[in-house]
Design a protein around this motif. Structure first.
Motif, PDB file in Angstrom:
ATOM      1  N   TYR A 143      -8.154   7.923  -0.563  1.00  0.00           N
ATOM      2  CA  TYR A 143      -6.849   7.296  -0.448  1.00  0.00           C
ATOM      3  C   TYR A 143      -6.634   6.202  -1.487  1.00  0.00           C
ATOM      4  CZ  TYR A 143      -6.198   9.636   4.018  1.00  0.00           C
ATOM      5  OH  TYR A 143      -6.045  10.576   4.991  1.00  0.00           O
ATOM      6  N   VAL A 144      -5.412   6.146  -1.990  1.00  0.00           N
ATOM      7  CA  VAL A 144      -4.984   4.967  -2.722  1.00  0.00           C
ATOM      8  C   VAL A 144      -4.511   3.963  -1.690  1.00  0.00           C
ATOM      9  CG1 VAL A 144      -4.363   6.278  -4.758  1.00  0.00           C
ATOM     10  CG2 VAL A 144      -2.630   5.830  -3.041  1.00  0.00           C
ATOM     11  N   MET A 145      -4.670   2.694  -2.025  1.00  0.00           N
ATOM     12  CA  MET A 145      -4.330   1.632  -1.073  1.00  0.00           C
ATOM     13  C   MET A 145      -3.359   0.653  -1.698  1.00  0.00           C
ATOM     14  SD  MET A 145      -6.093   2.492   1.565  1.00  0.00           S
ATOM     15  CE  MET A 145      -5.869   1.014   2.582  1.00  0.00           C
ATOM     16  N   GLY A 146      -2.474   0.147  -0.891  1.00  0.00           N
ATOM     17  CA  GLY A 146      -1.500  -0.808  -1.393  1.00  0.00           C
ATOM     18  C   GLY A 146      -1.294  -1.967  -0.441  1.00  0.00           C
ATOM     19  N   TRP A 147      -0.803  -3.045  -0.999  1.00  0.00           N
ATOM     20  CA  TRP A 147      -0.364  -4.198  -0.205  1.00  0.00           C
ATOM     21  C   TRP A 147       1.133  -4.394  -0.446  1.00  0.00           C
ATOM     22  CZ3 TRP A 147      -3.005  -6.705   3.485  1.00  0.00           C
ATOM     23  CH2 TRP A 147      -4.401  -6.626   3.491  1.00  0.00           C
ATOM     24  N   PHE A 148       1.827  -4.657   0.618  1.00  0.00           N
ATOM     25  CA  PHE A 148       3.251  -4.937   0.571  1.00  0.00           C
ATOM     26  C   PHE A 148       3.503  -6.209   1.382  1.00  0.00           C
ATOM     27  CE2 PHE A 148       4.997  -0.940  -1.161  1.00  0.00           C
ATOM     28  CZ  PHE A 148       3.847  -0.168  -1.136  1.00  0.00           C
ATOM     29  N   ARG A 149       4.680  -6.785   1.225  1.00  0.00           N
ATOM     30  CA  ARG A 149       5.011  -7.957   2.025  1.00  0.00           C
ATOM     31  C   ARG A 149       6.493  -7.965   2.368  1.00  0.00           C
ATOM     32  NH1 ARG A 149       4.110 -12.698  -2.561  1.00  0.00           N
ATOM     33  NH2 ARG A 149       5.992 -12.272  -3.804  1.00  0.00           N
ATOM     34  N   GLN A 150       6.794  -8.638   3.460  1.00  0.00           N
ATOM     35  CA  GLN A 150       8.182  -8.774   3.874  1.00  0.00           C
ATOM     36  C   GLN A 150       8.412 -10.211   4.316  1.00  0.00           C
ATOM     37  OE1 GLN A 150       9.545  -6.004   6.883  1.00  0.00           O
ATOM     38  NE2 GLN A 150      11.666  -6.328   6.281  1.00  0.00           N
ATOM     39  N   ALA A 151       9.255 -10.896   3.568  1.00  0.00           N
ATOM     40  CA  ALA A 151       9.618 -12.268   3.897  1.00  0.00           C
ATOM     41  C   ALA A 151      10.768 -12.265   4.900  1.00  0.00           C
ATOM     42  CB  ALA A 151      10.015 -13.007   2.631  1.00  0.00           C
ATOM     43  N   TYR A 158       2.248  -9.657   5.446  1.00  0.00           N
ATOM     44  CA  TYR A 158       1.621  -8.768   4.480  1.00  0.00           C
ATOM     45  C   TYR A 158       1.084  -7.528   5.183  1.00  0.00           C
ATOM     46  CZ  TYR A 158       1.971 -12.214   0.779  1.00  0.00           C
ATOM     47  OH  TYR A 158       2.460 -13.081  -0.179  1.00  0.00           O
ATOM     48  N   TYR A 159       1.395  -6.381   4.611  1.00  0.00           N
ATOM     49  CA  TYR A 159       0.996  -5.099   5.174  1.00  0.00           C
ATOM     50  C   TYR A 159       0.120  -4.341   4.189  1.00  0.00           C
ATOM     51  CZ  TYR A 159       4.993  -5.896   8.280  1.00  0.00           C
ATOM     52  OH  TYR A 159       5.891  -6.426   9.182  1.00  0.00           O
ATOM     53  N   CYS A 160      -0.886  -3.689   4.705  1.00  0.00           N
ATOM     54  CA  CYS A 160      -1.630  -2.752   3.877  1.00  0.00           C
ATOM     55  C   CYS A 160      -1.147  -1.333   4.188  1.00  0.00           C
ATOM     56  CB  CYS A 160      -3.130  -2.877   4.078  1.00  0.00           C
ATOM     57  SG  CYS A 160      -3.707  -2.595   5.764  1.00  0.00           S
ATOM     58  N   ALA A 161      -1.310  -0.474   3.219  1.00  0.00           N
ATOM     59  CA  ALA A 161      -0.838   0.895   3.352  1.00  0.00           C
ATOM     60  C   ALA A 161      -1.785   1.834   2.647  1.00  0.00           C
ATOM     61  CB  ALA A 161       0.567   1.029   2.770  1.00  0.00           C
ATOM     62  N   ALA A 162      -1.798   3.082   3.093  1.00  0.00           N
ATOM     63  CA  ALA A 162      -2.683   4.091   2.514  1.00  0.00           C
ATOM     64  C   ALA A 162      -1.910   5.366   2.251  1.00  0.00           C
ATOM     65  CB  ALA A 162      -3.845   4.379   3.466  1.00  0.00           C
ATOM     66  N   GLY A 163      -2.276   6.034   1.189  1.00  0.00           N
ATOM     67  CA  GLY A 163      -1.654   7.310   0.868  1.00  0.00           C
ATOM     68  C   GLY A 163      -2.555   8.117  -0.037  1.00  0.00           C
ATOM     69  N   LEU A 164      -2.185   9.361  -0.233  1.00  0.00           N
ATOM     70  CA  LEU A 164      -2.995  10.230  -1.083  1.00  0.00           C
ATOM     71  C   LEU A 164      -2.570  10.158  -2.537  1.00  0.00           C
ATOM     72  CD1 LEU A 164      -3.405  13.311   1.275  1.00  0.00           C
ATOM     73  CD2 LEU A 164      -5.072  11.509   0.774  1.00  0.00           C
ATOM     74  N   ILE A 224      -0.483   7.451  -5.507  1.00  0.00           N
ATOM     75  CA  ILE A 224       0.129   6.163  -5.808  1.00  0.00           C
ATOM     76  C   ILE A 224       1.627   6.243  -5.539  1.00  0.00           C
ATOM     77  CG2 ILE A 224       0.750   4.596  -7.680  1.00  0.00           C
ATOM     78  CD1 ILE A 224      -2.008   4.050  -6.841  1.00  0.00           C
ATOM     79  N   GLY A 225       2.131   5.264  -4.812  1.00  0.00           N
ATOM     80  CA  GLY A 225       3.563   5.215  -4.535  1.00  0.00           C
ATOM     81  C   GLY A 225       4.008   6.017  -3.335  1.00  0.00           C
ATOM     82  N   GLU A 226       3.104   6.754  -2.740  1.00  0.00           N
ATOM     83  CA  GLU A 226       3.445   7.575  -1.570  1.00  0.00           C
ATOM     84  C   GLU A 226       2.531   7.182  -0.418  1.00  0.00           C
ATOM     85  OE1 GLU A 226       4.567  11.455  -4.353  1.00  0.00           O
ATOM     86  OE2 GLU A 226       3.399  11.725  -2.513  1.00  0.00           O
ATOM     87  N   TYR A 227       3.014   6.262   0.398  1.00  0.00           N
ATOM     88  CA  TYR A 227       2.185   5.716   1.460  1.00  0.00           C
ATOM     89  C   TYR A 227       2.609   6.281   2.802  1.00  0.00           C
ATOM     90  CZ  TYR A 227       0.604   2.695  -2.225  1.00  0.00           C
ATOM     91  OH  TYR A 227       0.075   2.240  -3.391  1.00  0.00           O
ATOM     92  N   ASP A 228       1.679   6.892   3.481  1.00  0.00           N
ATOM     93  CA  ASP A 228       1.949   7.559   4.753  1.00  0.00           C
ATOM     94  C   ASP A 228       1.486   6.743   5.961  1.00  0.00           C
ATOM     95  OD1 ASP A 228       0.715  10.255   2.903  1.00  0.00           O
ATOM     96  OD2 ASP A 228       2.836   9.975   3.412  1.00  0.00           O
TER      97      ASP A 228
END
Length: 117
Positions: A31-39, A93-99, A101-105
């Motif tokens: 998996y590729v992993m990402g961090w996102f955030r929402q203020a 802050y949220y972490c996300a995973a996907g198969l 880059i840019g597509e997080y399931d």
């Protein structure tokens, strides 16, 4: 797939925090992993991502040079080291995973970071 983010808290401007995201999935290194955030009152935004091996990373301009994403495939964990924090970094802050880059399931539950001025 389950993602558990932790490490958020209250910090003064200029301080540091390290977020962790522990993953429970069949093969973490797939998996590729990402961090996102929402203020508050804003839409969720991309922060950083990292490819399966950790050899490729990408950052939003707003955090480049201050945040570092990394992963430990032996521990099924991705990290976000945040230095020189600013009040505008305050967000959930949220972490996300996907198969890909840019597509997080898959998404974690979020951890709150509050930066005081």
């Amino acid at each position: 797939v389950q993602l558990q983010a932790s490490g958020g808290g209250l910090v003064q401007a200029g301080g540091s925090l390290r977020l962790s995201c522990a993953a429970s999935m069949h093969i973490f290194s797939n998996y590729v992993m990402g961090w996102f955030r929402q203020a508050p009152g804003k839409e969720r935004e991309f922060v950083a991502d990292i490819n399966w091996s950790g050899g490729s990373t990408y950052y939003a301009d707003s955090v480049k040079g201050r945040f570092t994403i990394s992963r430990d495939n032996a521990k099924d964990t991705v990290y976000l080291q945040m230095n020189n924090l600013k009040p505008e970094d305050t967000a959930v802050y949220y972490c996300a995973a996907g198969l890909r880059i840019g597509e997080y399931d898959h998404w974690g539950q979020g951890t709150l970071v509050t930066v005081s001025s």
